[in-house]
Design a protein around this motif. Structure first.
Motif, PDB file in Angstrom:
ATOM      1  N   SER A  85       0.804  -1.223   0.000  1.00 33.20           N
ATOM      2  CA  SER A  85       0.000   0.000   0.000  1.00 33.20           C
ATOM      3  C   SER A  85       0.836   1.272   0.000  1.00 33.20           C
ATOM      4  O   SER A  85       0.320   2.356  -0.277  1.00 33.20           O
ATOM      5  CB  SER A  85      -0.944   0.012   1.206  1.00 33.20           C
ATOM      6  OG  SER A  85      -0.200  -0.050   2.421  1.00 33.20           O
ATOM      7  N   SER A 106      -5.242  -1.968  -6.614  1.00 36.50           N
ATOM      8  CA  SER A 106      -5.172  -1.749  -5.165  1.00 36.50           C
ATOM      9  C   SER A 106      -4.013  -0.852  -4.763  1.00 36.50           C
ATOM     10  O   SER A 106      -3.913  -0.452  -3.597  1.00 36.50           O
ATOM     11  CB  SER A 106      -5.055  -3.093  -4.436  1.00 36.50           C
ATOM     12  OG  SER A 106      -6.205  -3.880  -4.658  1.00 36.50           O
ATOM     13  N   SER A 108      -3.264   2.149  -4.518  1.00 37.60           N
ATOM     14  CA  SER A 108      -3.986   3.426  -4.576  1.00 37.60           C
ATOM     15  C   SER A 108      -3.089   4.648  -4.447  1.00 37.60           C
ATOM     16  O   SER A 108      -3.488   5.753  -4.832  1.00 37.60           O
ATOM     17  CB  SER A 108      -5.060   3.464  -3.482  1.00 37.60           C
ATOM     18  OG  SER A 108      -4.469   3.307  -2.203  1.00 37.60           O
ATOM     19  N   ARG A 109      -1.856   4.481  -3.931  1.00 40.44           N
ATOM     20  CA  ARG A 109      -0.952   5.629  -3.785  1.00 40.44           C
ATOM     21  C   ARG A 109       0.018   5.761  -4.958  1.00 40.44           C
ATOM     22  O   ARG A 109       0.797   6.716  -5.010  1.00 40.44           O
ATOM     23  CB  ARG A 109      -0.157   5.501  -2.476  1.00 40.44           C
ATOM     24  CG  ARG A 109      -1.003   5.551  -1.218  1.00 40.44           C
ATOM     25  CD  ARG A 109      -0.121   5.549   0.022  1.00 40.44           C
ATOM     26  NE  ARG A 109       0.739   6.719   0.078  1.00 40.44           N
ATOM     27  CZ  ARG A 109       1.803   6.840   0.873  1.00 40.44           C
ATOM     28  NH1 ARG A 109       2.142   5.823   1.663  1.00 40.44           N
ATOM     29  NH2 ARG A 109       2.534   7.935   0.869  1.00 40.44           N
TER      30      ARG A 109
END
Length: 290
Positions: A85, A106, A108-109
């Motif tokens: 993440s 997934s 997301s950053r």
């Protein structure tokens, strides 16, 4: 280098709490499980090896921000990659991936994604979840369309679709309101895609090596904000008389250009977020040469 030596390098780096670990150009075919102990690493380079499989332990690195896997023999991304993440930068260029897993969405950053020469024929709909993405390179794949979810990448500023099989861009792209640089070189366009005219921030449009034979005057007016419009190596080779003052439009035949070496990733928020760099037609898209 044998696995024991790599084990020792990784153990020493873990003991020191290294934030940057470079295991590139080591001739590695497999990766030690010890890599999961690099709890402080932020930048990990595994490029230019002979890895067939990415180590699953990569998902155990809680601070990893940059991962470079270029020039291996990978046929898939690490299992569970969506669980990293903290990842901001991912480069997997020159690997025969074939497909991207849905879990890519997934990350997301993620702010930069480099997928040059990965034998991709399509993109999963989940790429639309990468809403923090600023730079995306898909150069030298087999793509002919983008998923409709692509329009959700509203923060993207730099996009390379060169050396694919695009004939048109049918999506409504006006949601990509920050896109300033678009590389469509070496595809199969016979005209400027209408959706490109809706990109309000676009300043550089590259369409070298396509099959464009005419650009209507109303299209030129719609693209008046451009500072560079590269139409070299197309069917249209001579500027009409009323284009004579439009020096930003490049026609004719281009000379071969040797791409520069890729710049190092810089993790400062200013560089990543604002995208203030001035890009030429092949920079920083230098993971692969024209």
């Amino acid at each position: 280098m044998d696995l024991w030596e790599v084990d020792q390098i990784v153990k020493d780096a873990a003991a020191r709490g290294d934030k940057v670990v470079n295991l590139s150009h080591r001739g590695l075919t497999i990766m030690t499980g010890e890599i999961g102990k690099l709890k402080n690493v932020r930048k990990l380079s595994l490029n230019n090896n002979k890895l067939l499989v990415s180590p699953s332990e990569l998902t155990m690195l809680p601070r990893l921000e940059e991962l470079v896997l270029d020039n291996n023999q990978l046929t898939m991304l690490p299992s569970g990659i969506g669980g990293i993440s903290t990842l901001l930068y991912l480069s997997v260029c020159h690997n025969p991936l074939g497909v991207l897993p849905a879990e890519i969405g997934s990350l997301s950053r993620l702010m930069q994604l480099w997928l040059v020469d990965c034998q991709l024929e399509s993109l999963p709909a989940e790429v639309g979840f990468l809403t923090n993405l600023r730079k995306l390179s898909l150069r030298n794949n087999h793509l002919c369309a983008l998923p409709k979810e692509f329009v959700n990448l509203t923060n993207i500023t730099w996009l390379c679709l060169a050396k694919n099989n695009f004939r048109n861009l049918t999506l409504d792209l006006n949601s990509l309101s920050k896109l300033t640089y678009l590389d469509l070189n070496h595809n199969h366009f016979s005209e400027v895609p209408g959706s490109v005219l809706d990109l309000p921030a676009l300043t550089i449009l590259l369409m070298r090596g396509n099959q464009v034979w005419e650009v209507p005057d109303d299209v030129i007016l719609d693209l008046a904000r451009l500072t560079k419009f590269d139409l070299r190596d197309n069917q249209i080779i001579v500027k009409p008389d009323h284009w004579k003052g439009l020096e930003y439009i490049l026609l004719g035949t281009s000379a071969p250009i040797r791409s520069p070496s890729p710049p190092p990733f810089i993790s400062s928020s200013h560089r990543l977020i604002t995208g203030d760099e001035h890009f030429t037609d092949d920079f920083p898209e230098s993971h692969s040469s024209d």
